[in-house]
Write an enzyme that holds these catalytic residues in place. Sequence first.
Site: not given
Lengths: 326, 721
Positions: B465-466, B601, B604, B606, B610, B674, B677
């Site tokens: 999704i990106g 990571i 790095p 992307t 994010q 992750g 969020e």
Amino acid sequence: MKQFQYTRPSTQQMALDAISKPGAKIIAGGTNLVDLMKRGVTAPDKLVDINHLPLKNITPTHTGLHIGSLALNSVVSENELVLQKFPLLSMALKAGASPQLRNMATVGGNMMQRTRCTYFYDTTMPCNKREPGTGCGAMEGFNRMHAIFGTSNQCIAVNPSDMCVGLAALDAVVIIAGRKGERRIPFTEFHRLPEDHPEIDNHLAKDELIIGVEIPDNNFAKNSYYLKVRDRQSYAFALVSVAAALDIDNGVIKKARLAMGGVAHKPWRLFDAEKWLIGKPISEENFKQAAQMAMAGAKGYEYNSFKLNLAPATINEALKHAAGLV
Amino acid sequence: MKDSAINKEGLSRIDGRLKVTGAARYSAEYTPAGMVYGVLVGSTITKGSIRSIDTKAAEKAPGVLAVISHFNCPKIPGYQIASTEAGKPEPKGTYKLFYNNKILFNGQPIAVVVADTFERALFAATLVKAQYTSQAYQTSLKNNTASAFAAGENGESKRGTVAAWKTAPVKLEQEYVIPSEVHNPMELHSIIAHWDAEDKLTVWDKTQGVKDTQDGIANIFKIPKENIQVNSKFVGGAFGSALQVWPHEVAAIIAARVVKRPVKLMLGRADMFTSVGYRPHTWQKIGIGATEDGKLVGISHEAIGQTSTYEDFNEEPVSVSRSTYACPNVNTNYKLTALDIGSPTWMRGPGEATGAFALESALDELSYALNIDPIELRLKNYAETDPESGKPFSSKYLNEAYKMGADHIGWTDRSPKPASVTKDGWLIGYGMGGGMFGAYRDQATCRAVMIADGTLLLQTAVSDIGPGTGTAMVSIAAEIMDIPAGKIRFEMGDSSLPYAPSQGGSSITATVGSAVNDACKELKEKFSQLAGNTETPDYTKILKDHNLSKLEVTTASKGGDNMNKYAMYSWSVHFVKVCVHPTTGVVKVDKVVCVADSGHIVSPKTARSQIVGGAIGGIGMALMEEVIIDHRYGKLVNNNFADYHIPVNADIPQIEALFINKPDPYINPMGAKGMGEIALIGMAGAVANAVYNATGKRIRQLPITPDKLIGINQSAMVNGS
């Protein structure tokens, strides 16, 4: 969308003939009209595209500067004569919309744009401006963006333009062509207050065309400022904006021009405050007093009464910037 | 041979060129032969029932093929089964399209118009006129908190003594409110549905999970899921809005069945506010108390969130108070209020983003009451083990993150006294706030195929999704296989590929990354065995030597026992410097530093992107985003990008994204956790705390717009009055 005719008259005279027909509407940049058509707020039978008429010139006159009604907002804001003589207009233009919109929007179109009142755009809601007699959705609704001056019991919408606030402050004159010839009216008398006819935004007759505005020469270039307070730094309408222009001699104000946006159905000139400032030394104290004076007659509604505080604060700040006190 | 592109900064986005040149094809950009267009008609009332729908004018309009409503909609088998238990009330659940005459919210789709062009369908949709019987409705959370009910089984919890905070020497109790926020990804939700046969369907759909969409459609239409092909090659953002099958998707599938042609249905921007969920408007109250030297004694955290009348959406905003800090006594209470508005749904940092705004604000308030630096206060209550489960953390370096962030923002320039620093006529303030989110590893399968020309093909049914999932997966594979990234092709967004879960809950790098890792290792091992224990196999030579056109493995991967032994979380801390104009109330974010403690990571560049995106989302949440409802009509009044504000470039300063970058030893082979969020969680609190430091004004009701800072506190309509 309702089907409509599209025409491109080749001369001003043909354009004037075309727009006098019932259901005809002028389109220039289309940045507002197309939205209105998509939302079903307006449904013209015929679009008269005037984009190729020779009304784009920005030329000096004996007494000031003439700006053609089809000059693009982006072009005007970067024009050397504008920057040199009337930087306030450039600042006001750059505070408006986004670069993409300014690349399409024209001076005349900017003057003709409709309010952004949410109840005006939603055809399921009551709105006296869109459909006279249906009531005002904003009066007791979400009216955070709405007017505090010159409202009527029919309408509390605001004029959304920044450019118009600058032009109102600069004593601009609107040049209007009709089938019987040209007429000129002060910019401050172009737009009107809602009174009992909120459906009418201005004094342009249906068969008339704005061909340009003229700004008289002045001594404000050194001391002018446009301050726009908004919810984000670009692409947001003003909560309150102020155009301030001062002619200062030795720390004393010779002339002052003040206009506000985001507070009324038209660009709101602060004539009394301007007059009071004449002969006063530049100081925050004086500016605050002028700002208080400008608030006479202001009336807040449920969600916009913050403007009663924000407006004088913004006037004071704009004057400080214009006077070089910031 | 290493790819020169994978250096310390990491691989550049593998689909970057496709995206910026417009070559990437999103779900709306396919044109199967004979495709026609569907446009939804929305209810203009908020609650009640449809008496009749006049479709005559629409049906006669040029190009119109069908007008479908509950009056003529073919039976949807999945809906019928769920409601056949006679005598029992309809179970709550996802809203059922064209199911009956009930109107449950304003804008609810009541019909779909299908025509040969989009413009004709759009016009004909305006000609559909319904007659309704209206009922009284409730859309204000504030006016309806009395009817709130416990949110599921975990609605109430306690650890230690209830309300112990009240006994603490230093304590405070405050209310915090967030309005509804809408995901509003750049790409509008869109679907093209095509029935290849009576029970065989292909869709090009915007979704965060092709497999879940396949399951969802199979459940609604009761056809075998193998018969449903879901394609979602590129997704232009979603933030949680594409995690379920929504009514507009059902509408397109039905319409395609009725007109027997492929149907494309794309939502308009206004529909994006009412048709694909939102972050629920939530009221919270926190009571917090500490000893004089800053040790937490107790936290009480209550929340009432908005849901719809037909679905209980439960995102547990109060959980942050149970697990963020070491605190012996914590009691939480979470309730829902059902309103006559469409259902909320997951939105980036669901629950935690809402809860963290309250908790991180309360911690900040406590720090001033104690006269202890906010970082110091957090370190004094640093959780060395999971306060909720007592389990050890799989890894946690949050203390290092505090220090790193403080150094980079220039925390020493912060005055502990609010409203005491000015520069060029602006008040200057610093604030910080933290976020945490469970680190998950689900199961996934990856097929890895080495082709004779040396191309490595990786296949798994994940969506991107990106965040740059493809880029991360290629980075992992390049490292293991020791081949250039340019030699790797990553295929996804196709339900016929091996299983991967939906992209949500910040779990994809950990989950699919593990599958890619395991598949690549297995494939490499297979080559080594063929060649006889070469350390770095020459793949093309081995294939040639053995006369093979390719060698492939399909590897399933999931977490082991460690998932239960350890508490696994990612952490973030956000530092913000703001300038606030003292008289106009304008807030300018001047500098942002975000530090993520999310394991190793993998990608790095992307990852940085994010974090930056999440921080911008957090700035929007703090300063701008707000759904406004006129409760007289039960209707949104700012359903467009001019009136619903999200940050523009001019609002965003340089954002420094920093990483602890220490692998988690237990979660997965890469040690990656992750990050999606935590990039947002805690950010709104950090901004609000910086605004307080600058002005001495504590804004507990988002967004922090200029009007709230200039004296008269105007609450927006959604928050009721």
